[in-house]
Each structure stands twice: as structure tokens, then as C-alpha cells.
Design a protein around this motif. Structure first.
Motif, PDB file in Angstrom:
ATOM      1  N   TYR A  98       0.451   4.773  -4.058  1.00 28.79           N
ATOM      2  CA  TYR A  98       0.374   3.312  -4.061  1.00 28.79           C
ATOM      3  C   TYR A  98       0.401   2.740  -2.639  1.00 28.79           C
ATOM      4  O   TYR A  98      -0.418   1.882  -2.290  1.00 28.79           O
ATOM      5  N   LEU A  99       1.335   3.205  -1.812  1.00 29.15           N
ATOM      6  CA  LEU A  99       1.512   2.624  -0.482  1.00 29.15           C
ATOM      7  C   LEU A  99       0.327   2.910   0.423  1.00 29.15           C
ATOM      8  O   LEU A  99      -0.115   2.036   1.177  1.00 29.15           O
ATOM      9  N   VAL A 100      -0.225   4.132   0.359  1.00 29.35           N
ATOM     10  CA  VAL A 100      -1.395   4.438   1.183  1.00 29.35           C
ATOM     11  C   VAL A 100      -2.616   3.682   0.663  1.00 29.35           C
ATOM     12  O   VAL A 100      -3.433   3.182   1.444  1.00 29.35           O
ATOM     13  N   GLY A 101      -2.726   3.558  -0.669  1.00 30.24           N
ATOM     14  CA  GLY A 101      -3.809   2.758  -1.232  1.00 30.24           C
ATOM     15  C   GLY A 101      -3.713   1.302  -0.785  1.00 30.24           C
ATOM     16  O   GLY A 101      -4.709   0.679  -0.392  1.00 30.24           O
ATOM     17  N   ARG A 102      -2.517   0.773  -0.822  1.00 32.60           N
ATOM     18  CA  ARG A 102      -2.316  -0.622  -0.377  1.00 32.60           C
ATOM     19  C   ARG A 102      -2.627  -0.763   1.106  1.00 32.60           C
ATOM     20  O   ARG A 102      -3.211  -1.782   1.531  1.00 32.60           O
ATOM     21  N   LEU A 103      -2.259   0.245   1.916  1.00 33.94           N
ATOM     22  CA  LEU A 103      -2.566   0.227   3.349  1.00 33.94           C
ATOM     23  C   LEU A 103      -4.063   0.107   3.585  1.00 33.94           C
ATOM     24  O   LEU A 103      -4.499  -0.585   4.515  1.00 33.94           O
ATOM     25  N   PHE A 104      -4.858   0.760   2.725  1.00 36.80           N
ATOM     26  CA  PHE A 104      -6.309   0.737   2.871  1.00 36.80           C
ATOM     27  C   PHE A 104      -6.979  -0.373   2.070  1.00 36.80           C
ATOM     28  O   PHE A 104      -8.203  -0.406   1.958  1.00 36.80           O
ATOM     29  N   GLY A 105      -6.189  -1.263   1.487  1.00 30.78           N
ATOM     30  CA  GLY A 105      -6.752  -2.413   0.782  1.00 30.78           C
ATOM     31  C   GLY A 105      -7.273  -2.119  -0.604  1.00 30.78           C
ATOM     32  O   GLY A 105      -8.061  -2.892  -1.153  1.00 30.78           O
ATOM     33  N   VAL A 106      -6.827  -1.006  -1.216  1.00 28.66           N
ATOM     34  CA  VAL A 106      -7.246  -0.671  -2.582  1.00 28.66           C
ATOM     35  C   VAL A 106      -6.262  -1.290  -3.567  1.00 28.66           C
ATOM     36  O   VAL A 106      -5.044  -1.151  -3.413  1.00 28.66           O
ATOM     37  N   HIS A 107      -6.777  -1.952  -4.578  1.00 32.33           N
ATOM     38  CA  HIS A 107      -5.927  -2.663  -5.534  1.00 32.33           C
ATOM     39  C   HIS A 107      -5.430  -1.730  -6.643  1.00 32.33           C
ATOM     40  O   HIS A 107      -6.222  -1.014  -7.254  1.00 32.33           O
ATOM     41  N   ALA A 108      -4.117  -1.732  -6.858  1.00 31.07           N
ATOM     42  CA  ALA A 108      -3.527  -0.967  -7.958  1.00 31.07           C
ATOM     43  C   ALA A 108      -3.375  -1.875  -9.169  1.00 31.07           C
ATOM     44  O   ALA A 108      -2.699  -2.898  -9.107  1.00 31.07           O
ATOM     45  N   GLU A 158     -21.358  -6.821  -7.024  1.00 34.73           N
ATOM     46  CA  GLU A 158     -20.670  -8.108  -6.969  1.00 34.73           C
ATOM     47  C   GLU A 158     -19.571  -8.159  -5.902  1.00 34.73           C
ATOM     48  O   GLU A 158     -19.569  -9.021  -5.048  1.00 34.73           O
ATOM     49  N   ASP A 159     -18.614  -7.234  -6.007  1.00 37.60           N
ATOM     50  CA  ASP A 159     -17.470  -7.320  -5.118  1.00 37.60           C
ATOM     51  C   ASP A 159     -16.830  -5.947  -4.974  1.00 37.60           C
ATOM     52  O   ASP A 159     -16.220  -5.452  -5.916  1.00 37.60           O
ATOM     53  N   THR A 160     -17.004  -5.326  -3.822  1.00 34.20           N
ATOM     54  CA  THR A 160     -16.434  -3.995  -3.600  1.00 34.20           C
ATOM     55  C   THR A 160     -14.988  -4.057  -3.145  1.00 34.20           C
ATOM     56  O   THR A 160     -14.342  -3.030  -3.000  1.00 34.20           O
ATOM     57  N   SER A 161     -14.465  -5.236  -2.940  1.00 37.79           N
ATOM     58  CA  SER A 161     -13.113  -5.379  -2.414  1.00 37.79           C
ATOM     59  C   SER A 161     -12.071  -4.789  -3.367  1.00 37.79           C
ATOM     60  O   SER A 161     -12.021  -5.142  -4.544  1.00 37.79           O
ATOM     61  N   GLY A 162     -11.271  -3.888  -2.849  1.00 35.31           N
ATOM     62  CA  GLY A 162     -10.165  -3.343  -3.611  1.00 35.31           C
ATOM     63  C   GLY A 162     -10.525  -2.240  -4.586  1.00 35.31           C
ATOM     64  O   GLY A 162      -9.649  -1.733  -5.282  1.00 35.31           O
ATOM     65  N   ASN A 163     -11.785  -1.828  -4.663  1.00 37.14           N
ATOM     66  CA  ASN A 163     -12.203  -0.806  -5.606  1.00 37.14           C
ATOM     67  C   ASN A 163     -12.020   0.583  -4.987  1.00 37.14           C
ATOM     68  O   ASN A 163     -12.561   0.881  -3.937  1.00 37.14           O
ATOM     69  N   PHE A 164     -11.242   1.419  -5.659  1.00 41.51           N
ATOM     70  CA  PHE A 164     -10.939   2.741  -5.131  1.00 41.51           C
ATOM     71  C   PHE A 164     -12.207   3.561  -4.938  1.00 41.51           C
ATOM     72  O   PHE A 164     -12.369   4.239  -3.923  1.00 41.51           O
ATOM     73  N   GLN A 165     -13.112   3.518  -5.897  1.00 36.98           N
ATOM     74  CA  GLN A 165     -14.306   4.364  -5.842  1.00 36.98           C
ATOM     75  C   GLN A 165     -15.258   3.937  -4.733  1.00 36.98           C
ATOM     76  O   GLN A 165     -16.120   4.720  -4.334  1.00 36.98           O
ATOM     77  N   ASN A 166     -15.122   2.723  -4.220  1.00 30.47           N
ATOM     78  CA  ASN A 166     -15.974   2.259  -3.135  1.00 30.47           C
ATOM     79  C   ASN A 166     -15.323   2.406  -1.767  1.00 30.47           C
ATOM     80  O   ASN A 166     -15.923   2.066  -0.753  1.00 30.47           O
ATOM     81  N   ALA A 167     -14.098   2.902  -1.749  1.00 27.71           N
ATOM     82  CA  ALA A 167     -13.434   3.155  -0.464  1.00 27.71           C
ATOM     83  C   ALA A 167     -14.094   4.345   0.222  1.00 27.71           C
ATOM     84  O   ALA A 167     -14.708   5.199  -0.415  1.00 27.71           O
ATOM     85  N   ALA A 168     -13.983   4.395   1.537  1.00 25.33           N
ATOM     86  CA  ALA A 168     -14.543   5.513   2.296  1.00 25.33           C
ATOM     87  C   ALA A 168     -13.937   6.832   1.800  1.00 25.33           C
ATOM     88  O   ALA A 168     -12.793   6.875   1.342  1.00 25.33           O
ATOM     89  N   LEU A 169     -14.717   7.901   1.924  1.00 27.72           N
ATOM     90  CA  LEU A 169     -14.286   9.197   1.402  1.00 27.72           C
ATOM     91  C   LEU A 169     -12.949   9.627   2.001  1.00 27.72           C
ATOM     92  O   LEU A 169     -12.056  10.097   1.286  1.00 27.72           O
ATOM     93  N   TRP A 170     -12.777   9.468   3.291  1.00 29.22           N
ATOM     94  CA  TRP A 170     -11.545   9.902   3.930  1.00 29.22           C
ATOM     95  C   TRP A 170     -10.352   9.081   3.458  1.00 29.22           C
ATOM     96  O   TRP A 170      -9.239   9.601   3.360  1.00 29.22           O
ATOM     97  N   LYS A 171     -10.593   7.813   3.144  1.00 30.64           N
ATOM     98  CA  LYS A 171      -9.508   6.982   2.623  1.00 30.64           C
ATOM     99  C   LYS A 171      -9.103   7.448   1.222  1.00 30.64           C
ATOM    100  O   LYS A 171      -7.908   7.536   0.908  1.00 30.64           O
ATOM    101  N   ARG A 172     -10.085   7.738   0.382  1.00 29.36           N
ATOM    102  CA  ARG A 172      -9.766   8.221  -0.966  1.00 29.36           C
ATOM    103  C   ARG A 172      -8.990   9.536  -0.897  1.00 29.36           C
ATOM    104  O   ARG A 172      -8.026   9.758  -1.647  1.00 29.36           O
ATOM    105  N   ALA A 173      -9.404  10.422   0.030  1.00 27.27           N
ATOM    106  CA  ALA A 173      -8.717  11.706   0.169  1.00 27.27           C
ATOM    107  C   ALA A 173      -7.264  11.510   0.599  1.00 27.27           C
ATOM    108  O   ALA A 173      -6.359  12.158   0.065  1.00 27.27           O
ATOM    109  N   LEU A 174      -7.027  10.609   1.533  1.00 25.35           N
ATOM    110  CA  LEU A 174      -5.660  10.375   2.002  1.00 25.35           C
ATOM    111  C   LEU A 174      -4.801   9.723   0.917  1.00 25.35           C
ATOM    112  O   LEU A 174      -3.614  10.044   0.778  1.00 25.35           O
TER     113      LEU A 174
END
Length: 375
Positions: free
Chosen positions: A22-32, A88-104
Motif C-alpha cells: 500500500y505505502l509504495v503504491g501510494r508513493l507512486f500515485g497508485v490508488h488502492a 479516459e484517465d490513467t491516473s492511479g491505475n496500477f496496470q498503467n504504472a511504469a513496469l519498474w513501479k509495479r515491480a517495486l
């Protein structure tokens, strides 16, 4: 006692694991969208101002963070969500995050469990010190033999200093005892120093059955040597020194875990030695009855187990996601949806089969069932 111990053990460990995601996802702007301790039906929960549903669920065997763009709690990608988000809106979508961000984000869960393990071991070393044998300069030196000692029968002599086992350097007697314990009935090469010479001596360890005060029986390797000296004493350790010691101890325990699993897979150990939630609950209660330190040490071991299991490259586990991301990095594009779906189905099936096997092992090993199944 078992239930209380299980809740106090697994609840915090699952929570910190999911908090890592959760915290790393939030750091990268991914919505939980949801943060759950447990699976299944929600018992209680609330929605925060960011729109994340924090909840406690009925089945206390894990937990999950469901990010925007996930089809389900196993983080299977939602293809429709990805398509809609890209349009429409890629903001906060996990699957649209950069590959390295998803891995982390995915790696953050088991890494957090690993950090918890190291922190617990470091704290215990800093508070209580390092156990050493009183009155012994080098505990690797053989001072006594037990009756029917396999080491003595193989040619190891009093005064020999065991410096390596199967090529791995030994720092002290505890290292020797630990590596022998996980190889019952196996031929091992002991390198000893004797009169300024180094000699390799093959020894087949004995298989010793040990039963603790709670009736838990385990098979361990037995060498039949001792370093002499008195009862263990604790040598003070500074906070800075405790950290590398904790890393070393964690590495040693992890090596024992890997060896044990390999032995089960090769048939050297019985699959009955694998345990699941019922056995964890049983051991949790037992360790809690021994005191806070024993319970915390057990929590460190379970935290390390969670880290190890979640790093396995099995779809539906964190390691499975990381394997897909590695394939995506090599292919320069995501794995196809059909292959992904079948991989996740297979992974979930394997996890369910494993859970069924270890749960049966757990139930059969309970004292009430022992007479029925001859265990």
C-alpha cells in the motif's frame, strides 16, 4: 490460547506485508480501492477520504490490497479497466504504472516481512546479547563425545577443530549444530584442523527423533560431539553490531528453510512435516505460553516464511507477478491475456492444493486424531 496466539501472530504480520504494498503504491500515485486483513466476507470496515475501503474480513488466513485496475484481490489485471483508463484517465491505475513501479509495489510486501524479521533478530541481539559457551575459546574444537557418536566412529578425534562442513565455513558450534540438524542420516564432509593439518572426514549423521514439551516430534541430524565448557551465557552486543548479526542469522535460517523444502521435494523428508494454518495456530499458542521472547522469535520465523513463500514464482503470489514483469521486460510487451489467465488459474490451483495438503497434515497431527491415524 491457540486462537489468541494465531490472531496476535498472523494479524500484524499480514498487515505489515500489505502495508508494504500500500505505502509504495501510494508513493507512486497508485490508488488502492481496498485494504483487507483476511479474505471473504467483510466483518467491519470504513472508507477513508481517498476512497480506500479498510476492512477486516472473515477468513484470517492472509490479506490483500486491491489497486485500481485489478480484476480481483489476487491482482489479476482487469483488461477492460486498462483499456478504459488508457482512453479516459490513467491516473492511479496500477496496470498503467511504469513496469519498474509495479515491480517495486509488488516486491514491497515480502521485503517488508524480511525487514521485520531482521529488525526482530537485531533487537533481540541488542537487548540480550549473543549466546556463547562459557569458558570455551573456540567452540568448534571437539572436547567431548556422546555415546554412540557418529563423528567418533568416523574418525574425528578429541582436539580436532571443525572448520567447515561440506565446504561451508563454520564460525562456531551453533553453526555446526544447525547444519547437522537439517541433514539427518546424510553423508557429510567435515573439514577438521589437526596438528596444523586440514583433513576431510566423511561422516554419516545419525537420525535422532526429538519430542518437545508440547509433544511435537521432529527428526534431526545428530553428530554426537560437544565443545565442553559451561551453560550458555550472553555476550553484550552493541546496536550497530547487532544489525549485521541479524542479517547473518536471517540468511542462515533462510538456508535451512530452503534445504528443508528441497528435502521434502526429493523425498528425503516426509511431506507430513509441512505445516499450514492449524499448525501455525498450535505453535503460536505454545510459543506464547513460553513467554514474550519465544513468541517474538517465532513471529520472526513466520515473517521470514511469508517473505520466502511470496517470492516464489507462482502466479497469484507476489513472485508470480514479478515473473510476469520480468517476462514483460524481456519481451518489451505484457504477456498475452489468455496466457495470463491460464497461468493465474494454474497458480491458484497449486496454492489451493498446497493449502489442502498442509491442512490435512495439520489436522491429522493433532493429538485427538493421533490414535485414529497411527501418528
Amino acid at each position: 490460547m491457540y486462537l489468541i496466539g494465531f490472531v496476535l501472530l498472523l494479524g500484524p504480520l499480514v498487515t505489515v506485508h500489505e502495508l508494504g504494498h500500500y505505502l509504495v503504491g501510494r508513493l507512486f500515485g497508485v490508488h488502492a480501492e481496498a485494504f483487507s486483513v483476511g479474505f471473504g466476507k467483510e466483518i467491519a470496515g470504513r472508507t477513508d477520504r481517498r476512497g480506500t475501503r479498510w476492512k477486516l474480513s472473515a477468513l484470517p488466513l492472509g490479506g490483500y490490497v486491491q489497486f485500481k485496475g485489478d480484476m480481483n484481490p489476487a491482482s489479476v489485471p482487469d483488461a477492460d479497466s486498462v483499456t478504459e483508463a488508457s482512453e479516459e484517465d490513467t491516473s492511479g491505475n496500477f496496470q498503467n504504472a511504469a513496469l519498474w513501479k509495479r515491480a517495486l509495489i509488488v516486491a514491497a510486501g515480502p521485503v517488508t516481512n524480511l525487514i521485520v524479521t531482521i529488525a526482530i533478530f537485531a533487537s533481540l541481539f541488542a537487548i540480550y546479547g549473543k549466546p556463547v559457551i562459557e569458558g570455551v575459546e573456540d567452540s568448534r574444537e571437539v572436547a567431548v563425545f556422546a555415546e554412540n557418536s557418529p563423528a567418533q566412529a568416523a574418525g574425528i578425534q578429541l582436539g580436532d577443530t571443525i572448520v567447515a562442513v561440506d565446504g561451508a565455513p563454520m564460525a562456531d558450534f551453533d553453526d555446526i549444530k544447525a547444519v547437522v540438524a537439517i541433514h539427518p542420516g546424510e553423508r557429510m564432509i567435515f573439514t577438521v584442523e589437526r596438528d596444523d593439518d586440514r583433513i576431510d572426514i566423511p561422516v554419516t549423521t545419525a537420525r535422532d527423533s526429538r519430542t518437545d514439551r508440547f509433544g511435537n516430534t521432529s527428526q534431526i541430524g545428530f553428530l554426537g560431539i560437544g565443545p565442553g565448557g559451561g551453560r550458555y551465557v550472553f555476550e553484550p552486543v552493541g546496536p550497530v553490531q547487532s544489525i549485521p548479526m541479524a542479517f547473518d542469522h536471517t540468511w542462515d535460517v533462510l538456508g535451512m528453510m530452503v534445504t528443508g523444502i528441497k528435502q521434502v521435494l526429493t523425498g528425503e523428508r516426509s511431506i507430513k512435516e509441512l505445516g499450514g494454518p492449524v499448525k501455525i495456530a498450535k505453535y503460536s499458542g505454545e510459543q506464547m505460553s513460553l513467554g514474550l521472547v519465544a513468541f517474538i522469535q517465532f513471529a520472526a520465523l513466520i515473517s521470514l516464511n511469508l517473505a520466502f513463500i511470496n517470492f516464489l514464482p507462482i502466479p497469484a503470489l507476489d513472485g508470480g507477478h514479478l515473473a510476469f514483469y520480468a517476462a514483460e521486460a524481456v519481451r518489451r510487451k505484457p504477456v498475452g491475456p489468455q496466457a495470463t489467465e491460464w497461468a493465474y488459474r494454474t497458480g491458484i490451483f497449486l496454492v489451493l492444493v498446497f493449502m489442502a495438503v498442509v491442512t490435512v497434515n495439520d489436522v491429522v497431527s493433532l493429538p485427538v486424531f493421533g490414535p485414529l491415524f497411527g501418528s
